[in-house]
Design a protein around this motif. Structure first.
Motif, short mmCIF file in Angstrom:
data_model
loop_
_atom_site.label_atom_id
_atom_site.label_comp_id
_atom_site.label_asym_id
_atom_site.label_seq_id
_atom_site.Cartn_x
_atom_site.Cartn_y
_atom_site.Cartn_z
N GLY A 230 -63.17 -15.85 -51.65
CA GLY A 230 -63.02 -14.28 -51.63
C GLY A 230 -64.51 -14.04 -51.18
N ALA A 231 -65.73 -13.22 -51.52
CA ALA A 231 -66.68 -12.40 -51.98
C ALA A 231 -67.19 -12.84 -50.67
CB ALA A 231 -68.18 -12.97 -53.33
N VAL A 233 -64.99 -14.44 -47.67
CA VAL A 233 -64.43 -13.77 -47.18
C VAL A 233 -64.59 -12.03 -47.13
CG1 VAL A 233 -61.94 -13.22 -46.56
CG2 VAL A 233 -62.78 -15.51 -47.56
N SER A 234 -64.96 -11.15 -47.95
CA SER A 234 -65.04 -10.16 -47.76
C SER A 234 -66.18 -9.80 -47.11
CB SER A 234 -65.49 -9.17 -48.92
OG SER A 234 -63.70 -9.78 -49.80
N ARG A 235 -67.51 -10.53 -47.13
CA ARG A 235 -68.95 -10.77 -46.70
C ARG A 235 -68.10 -10.42 -44.84
NH1 ARG A 235 -70.79 -13.64 -50.41
NH2 ARG A 235 -71.18 -15.56 -49.35
N HIS A 236 -67.62 -11.66 -44.76
CA HIS A 236 -67.39 -12.09 -43.27
C HIS A 236 -66.46 -10.69 -42.39
CE1 HIS A 236 -68.70 -15.71 -42.72
NE2 HIS A 236 -68.00 -16.07 -43.50
N ILE A 237 -66.06 -10.18 -43.46
CA ILE A 237 -64.79 -9.10 -42.55
C ILE A 237 -65.68 -7.52 -42.55
CG2 ILE A 237 -62.78 -7.35 -43.86
CD1 ILE A 237 -61.72 -9.31 -44.53
N GLN A 238 -66.88 -7.94 -43.46
CA GLN A 238 -67.60 -6.47 -43.70
C GLN A 238 -68.45 -5.81 -42.16
OE1 GLN A 238 -69.52 -6.09 -47.50
NE2 GLN A 238 -67.57 -6.32 -48.61
N LEU A 252 -56.56 -8.86 -46.93
CA LEU A 252 -56.84 -10.12 -47.71
C LEU A 252 -56.65 -9.99 -48.88
CD1 LEU A 252 -59.10 -12.11 -48.60
CD2 LEU A 252 -61.10 -10.61 -49.39
N ARG A 253 -55.99 -10.95 -49.03
CA ARG A 253 -54.93 -11.48 -50.41
C ARG A 253 -55.32 -12.80 -50.70
NH1 ARG A 253 -49.78 -10.70 -46.75
NH2 ARG A 253 -50.22 -12.63 -46.16
#
Length: 380
Positions: A230-231, A233-238, A252-253
């Motif tokens: 999850g973390a 994926v969050s880094r890529h989105i940021q 992101l779910r």
């Protein structure tokens, strides 16, 4: 005389018994059916008559094995070299040099021009003695041709992809060196930023080539560590939001609780980067990433982790679905080498996982990969 690994004893009661019950020798493949061999096998006796013609030889030559048995070798297997000369007349296995024991593999032609790979071995009862058997191996060249075409396409793609950034790097650096004083600081910065971006592009291409080499040779190493998917994926989105993408383009779910995942973090990042970049570049609307626990793709394990990346674009045509993970497939003409998804599939499978492609509920492309929770060997 020995044919196909079975000994035939001389006449008499013992000889008849030996003929009925072959005696396997050390190293023999006792009970092996020649029709189970993947390559063509043709055996001729001391008189040059075919005594063995397996199913693969029949498939490769389009000659029914029953029609070939008992025929002279040169008639059952009328081979020619690439210059149209009859092969058996050139090699003369029964009347040629007594020191010869084999013919190395080479390309020869069957009637109609079909190309096959042929090698032969001459079996003698004693050194320099007469030939008692000629054993011929046949292999279809189609698999090798596909490999050669794939390599040629890879070389052509690499040459094309390298030419553009290297030309740019050379042009800008030569210009800066020759006319440094004529440019403003802003112009110099722009040219250097372009050189830097092109150097990154070359580095990425070289990394892709190394990955392909490791995947094709089965040498792709996976160094498993605890991974917070999850973390990651969050880094890529940021990173995309920091580069100018609107934050509301990403959804992101994460379904909790997720099982503890042991994987190679760098390679998982590579998979996520490729899939999210494809959705951003080639898709439209919201890019949705779902991270959920699921059944493990690996037998013997109960749980795994699944990541689904989908968009709201036009999606992938149905007829292209089976080619998505092959080399050089491109979803559009907008850049890329067409190697990314091939590498993604290799990385996922190296982890013991699976990856699929389909149509998202809203019509766009949907990629879903599943990894087993796994663990390093020393914790198993």
């Amino acid at each position: 005389m020995s044919v196909g690994g079975t000994r035939t004893a001389p006449g008499g009661p013992e000889g008849r018994d030996a003929r009925r019950t072959p005696t396997p020798r050390h190293g023999d493949c006792a009970g092996l059916d020649p029709d189970e061999l993947p390559d063509g096998l043709v055996v001729a006796d001391e008189h040059g008559r075919v005594v063995r013609f397996n199913a693969a030889a029949g498939r490769i030559t389009a000659v029914p094995p029953a029609d070939a048995l008992g025929q002279p070798l040169e008639k059952a297997l009328p081979l020619e070299d690439l210059e149209g000369r009859r092969w058996w007349q050139l090699t003369d296995p029964y009347g040629g040099l007594a020191i010869r024991v084999r013919q190395p593999e080479r390309n020869l032609l069957l009637p109609g021009g079909r190309e096959v790979l042929v090698s032969a071995r001459y079996v003698r009862a004693e050194p320099l003695g007469p030939v008692q058997r000629v054993v011929v191996s046949l292999r279809d060249t189609e698999a090798r041709r596909r490999t050669e075409r794939s390599h040629a396409e890879l070389i052509a793609t690499v040459a094309h992809e390298l030419r553009s950034p290297l030309t740019s790097v050379k042009g800008f650096t030569a210009t800066l060196l020759a006319k440094w004083e004529r440019f403003t600081d802003d112009q110099k910065r722009l040219m250097l930023e372009t050189v830097d971006a092109d150097a990154d592009r070359v580095t990425r291409l070289i990394a892709e080539l190394l990955d392909i080499s490791r995947i094709d040779s089965g040498r792709l190493e996976v160094r498993r560590q605890p991974v917070d998917i999850g973390a990651a994926v969050s880094r890529h989105i940021q990173a995309y939001v920091a580069a100018g993408q609107p934050a509301d383009r990403f959804l992101l779910r994460i379904e909790q609780p997720l099982p503890a995942l042991w994987a190679d973090p760098d390679k998982v990042d590579q998979v996520l980067s490729n899939l999210i970049e494809n959705a951003v570049r080639h898709g439209e609307g919201t890019v949705t990433i779902d991270v959920t626990p699921c059944a493990s793709p690996r037998d013997g394990e109960d749980t795994g982790t699944s990541v689904t990346v989908s968009d709201e674009g036009p999606g992938i045509p149905e007829e292209s679905m089976n080619r998505v993970f092959t080399r050089f497939w491109r979803g559009s003409k907008r850049g890329g080498t067409g190697l990314g998804l091939y590498i993604v599939k290799g990385i996922v499978e190296a982890h013991g996982g699976t990856i699929t492609v389909g149509r998202a509920p809203v019509g766009g492309a949907e990629f879903r990969f599943t990894l087993p929770v796994a663990a390093p060997a020393y914790l198993a």
